[in-house]
Design a protein around this motif. Structure first.
Motif, PDB file in Angstrom:
ATOM      1  N   ALA A  58       0.833  -1.206   0.000  1.00 28.23           N
ATOM      2  CA  ALA A  58       0.000   0.000   0.000  1.00 28.23           C
ATOM      3  C   ALA A  58       0.865   1.253   0.000  1.00 28.23           C
ATOM      4  O   ALA A  58       0.562   2.237  -0.695  1.00 28.23           O
ATOM      5  CB  ALA A  58      -0.925  -0.008   1.215  1.00 28.23           C
ATOM      6  N   LEU A  59       1.943   1.237   0.770  1.00 29.15           N
ATOM      7  CA  LEU A  59       2.858   2.392   0.795  1.00 29.15           C
ATOM      8  C   LEU A  59       3.490   2.602  -0.575  1.00 29.15           C
ATOM      9  O   LEU A  59       3.577   3.747  -1.057  1.00 29.15           O
ATOM     10  CB  LEU A  59       3.933   2.181   1.852  1.00 29.15           C
ATOM     11  N   LEU A  60       3.927   1.523  -1.222  1.00 29.98           N
ATOM     12  CA  LEU A  60       4.553   1.657  -2.533  1.00 29.98           C
ATOM     13  C   LEU A  60       3.571   2.219  -3.558  1.00 29.98           C
ATOM     14  O   LEU A  60       3.932   3.079  -4.370  1.00 29.98           O
ATOM     15  CB  LEU A  60       5.079   0.298  -3.003  1.00 29.98           C
TER      16      LEU A  60
ATOM     17  N   PRO B 232       6.464   1.923  -9.289  1.00 33.88           N
ATOM     18  CA  PRO B 232       6.955   1.439  -7.998  1.00 33.88           C
ATOM     19  C   PRO B 232       8.231   0.625  -8.153  1.00 33.88           C
ATOM     20  O   PRO B 232       8.528   0.096  -9.231  1.00 33.88           O
ATOM     21  CB  PRO B 232       5.811   0.553  -7.500  1.00 33.88           C
ATOM     22  N   PRO B 233       9.007   0.479  -7.094  1.00 33.34           N
ATOM     23  CA  PRO B 233      10.150  -0.433  -7.127  1.00 33.34           C
ATOM     24  C   PRO B 233       9.678  -1.874  -7.303  1.00 33.34           C
ATOM     25  O   PRO B 233       8.527  -2.199  -7.019  1.00 33.34           O
ATOM     26  CB  PRO B 233      10.786  -0.246  -5.737  1.00 33.34           C
ATOM     27  N   TRP B 234      10.569  -2.740  -7.781  1.00 29.54           N
ATOM     28  CA  TRP B 234      10.213  -4.154  -7.799  1.00 29.54           C
ATOM     29  C   TRP B 234      10.426  -4.743  -6.409  1.00 29.54           C
ATOM     30  O   TRP B 234      11.141  -4.175  -5.587  1.00 29.54           O
ATOM     31  CB  TRP B 234      10.973  -4.919  -8.872  1.00 29.54           C
ATOM     32  N   LEU B 235       9.769  -5.859  -6.162  1.00 28.08           N
ATOM     33  CA  LEU B 235       9.810  -6.505  -4.851  1.00 28.08           C
ATOM     34  C   LEU B 235      10.524  -7.844  -4.943  1.00 28.08           C
ATOM     35  O   LEU B 235      10.311  -8.603  -5.891  1.00 28.08           O
ATOM     36  CB  LEU B 235       8.389  -6.732  -4.325  1.00 28.08           C
ATOM     37  N   ARG B 236      11.366  -8.137  -3.951  1.00 26.32           N
ATOM     38  CA  ARG B 236      12.066  -9.414  -3.958  1.00 26.32           C
ATOM     39  C   ARG B 236      11.168 -10.517  -3.426  1.00 26.32           C
ATOM     40  O   ARG B 236      10.766 -10.494  -2.264  1.00 26.32           O
ATOM     41  CB  ARG B 236      13.341  -9.348  -3.118  1.00 26.32           C
ATOM     42  N   ALA B 237      10.859 -11.473  -4.285  1.00 18.49           N
ATOM     43  CA  ALA B 237      10.072 -12.636  -3.898  1.00 18.49           C
ATOM     44  C   ALA B 237      10.993 -13.727  -3.371  1.00 18.49           C
ATOM     45  O   ALA B 237      12.168 -13.795  -3.730  1.00 18.49           O
ATOM     46  CB  ALA B 237       9.284 -13.159  -5.101  1.00 18.49           C
ATOM     47  N   THR B 238      10.452 -14.599  -2.521  1.00 15.41           N
ATOM     48  CA  THR B 238      11.264 -15.659  -1.912  1.00 15.41           C
ATOM     49  C   THR B 238      10.898 -17.045  -2.435  1.00 15.41           C
ATOM     50  O   THR B 238      11.218 -18.049  -1.795  1.00 15.41           O
ATOM     51  CB  THR B 238      11.110 -15.646  -0.381  1.00 15.41           C
TER      52      THR B 238
ATOM     53  N   MET C 114       3.006  -4.650  -9.750  1.00 17.44           N
ATOM     54  CA  MET C 114       4.405  -4.530  -9.347  1.00 17.44           C
ATOM     55  C   MET C 114       5.173  -5.780  -9.756  1.00 17.44           C
ATOM     56  O   MET C 114       4.664  -6.893  -9.661  1.00 17.44           O
ATOM     57  CB  MET C 114       4.505  -4.323  -7.833  1.00 17.44           C
ATOM     58  N   ARG C 115       6.403  -5.589 -10.173  1.00 16.18           N
ATOM     59  CA  ARG C 115       7.234  -6.698 -10.626  1.00 16.18           C
ATOM     60  C   ARG C 115       7.919  -7.385  -9.440  1.00 16.18           C
ATOM     61  O   ARG C 115       8.184  -6.763  -8.416  1.00 16.18           O
ATOM     62  CB  ARG C 115       8.315  -6.203 -11.590  1.00 16.18           C
ATOM     63  N   THR C 116       8.218  -8.661  -9.637  1.00 21.27           N
ATOM     64  CA  THR C 116       9.027  -9.414  -8.689  1.00 21.27           C
ATOM     65  C   THR C 116      10.062 -10.224  -9.472  1.00 21.27           C
ATOM     66  O   THR C 116       9.910 -10.435 -10.677  1.00 21.27           O
ATOM     67  CB  THR C 116       8.191 -10.383  -7.833  1.00 21.27           C
ATOM     68  N   ASN C 117      11.090 -10.677  -8.770  1.00 18.45           N
ATOM     69  CA  ASN C 117      12.008 -11.642  -9.364  1.00 18.45           C
ATOM     70  C   ASN C 117      11.309 -12.987  -9.494  1.00 18.45           C
ATOM     71  O   ASN C 117      10.228 -13.200  -8.940  1.00 18.45           O
ATOM     72  CB  ASN C 117      13.267 -11.775  -8.501  1.00 18.45           C
ATOM     73  N   ALA C 118      11.928 -13.910 -10.221  1.00 17.13           N
ATOM     74  CA  ALA C 118      11.327 -15.222 -10.423  1.00 17.13           C
ATOM     75  C   ALA C 118      11.474 -16.101  -9.191  1.00 17.13           C
ATOM     76  O   ALA C 118      10.482 -16.547  -8.599  1.00 17.13           O
ATOM     77  CB  ALA C 118      11.954 -15.900 -11.640  1.00 17.13           C
ATOM     78  N   ARG C 119      12.727 -16.378  -8.773  1.00 12.49           N
ATOM     79  CA  ARG C 119      12.988 -17.243  -7.631  1.00 12.49           C
ATOM     80  C   ARG C 119      14.132 -16.649  -6.814  1.00 12.49           C
ATOM     81  O   ARG C 119      14.887 -15.806  -7.300  1.00 12.49           O
ATOM     82  CB  ARG C 119      13.359 -18.655  -8.090  1.00 12.49           C
TER      83      ARG C 119
END
Length: 253
Positions: free
Chosen positions: A120-122, A130-136, A172-177
């Motif tokens: 919500a902040l992003l 927005p920045p991309w987010l690191r997925a786990t 928003m984008r994320t990495n794959a793995r």
């Protein structure tokens, strides 16, 4: 987090061994070295922190307590928002721009309630850019020892799917793995073997996280293993492994 970590990041960036650095904006060395990082040419992200550098000693939480409170719905929303805002404000003051991406110290950015307020902040703060987010999300990694594989899947189970749904729902984008999960022990030879395996199974838009330092960080659980990581990543074999696998270190495409 510490000057010895900062110096390792800057050295690895100068030699093209890392493509991004996650900043703990409440840490003691951030202000001194942010300017050097800004000129390094790599992506700079915000490493959201809810455990390492509390606003007051009374607010210090262990990771286990934070996870328990997050899943029980016992984290105060106002406290989350204020702590996030303070860290984003500090990043923008230092760099004069938003972070390229956002992740979390000990992956806390993906926990229930924290992830919702973060996304919500992003959306509120950065709108359509927005920045991309690191997925786990964990990789299967055949040949990897059992304990690192188990730890990677536990981390992912704590919020990878929930964060991905929120992020993608807001465009928003994320990495794959996420690669690079292990027990932070074993020395250089063990870490080198792990890196070789991660690279062997790496794919497009995967993130290989690392935790280097040029000297041990005081009161830090990984201890001298940070130095082992730095030596492996800075060594000539790492470039050879990249070439052998047809990989390059670069920003998230």
């Amino acid at each position: 987090m510490d000057a010895s970590v900062d110096l390792a990041i800057l050295a690895l960036a100068a030699h093209g061994r890392v493509s991004a650095a996650s900043c703990m904006t409440l840490g003691p060395s951030f202000g001194a070295h942010a300017g050097l990082l800004a000129g390094s040419g790599i992506e700079t992200g915000l490493h959201v922190d809810f455990t390492a550098f509390p606003d007051t000693p009374a607010e210090r939480l262990s990771l286990s307590v934070l996870i328990a409170r997050a899943y029980a719905g016992l984290l105060d929303g106002g406290w989350i928002d204020a702590r996030l805002a303070r860290q984003f404000d500090a990043f923008e003051r230092a760099f004069g721009r938003p972070p390229d991406y956002v992740d979390g110290h000990q992956h806390v950015h993906q926990l229930p309630h924290i992830r919702a307020r973060l996304v919500a902040l992003l959306a509120r703060r950065y709108g359509n850019a927005p920045p991309w987010l690191r997925a786990t999300r964990a990789a299967s990694l055949p040949g990897m020892p059992h304990l690192p594989r188990l730890k990677a899947h536990v981390i992912a189970a704590l919020g990878a799917a929930g964060l991905a749904r929120l992020a993608h729902g807001h465009g928003m984008r994320t990495n794959a793995r996420l690669l690079g999960v292990y027990g932070f022990q074993g020395g250089e030879q063990h870490y080198a073997a792990l890196v070789r395996n991660w690279l062997r199974h790496a794919g497009d838009r995967d993130v290989l996280m690392c935790h280097p330092a040029v000297a041990p960080v005081p009161d830090d659980p990984p201890g001298g293993q940070r130095v082992a990581e730095y030596r492996v990543l800075a060594g000539p074999a790492f470039s050879r492994w990249l070439d052998e696998e047809g990989l390059r270190v670069g920003p998230l495409a």
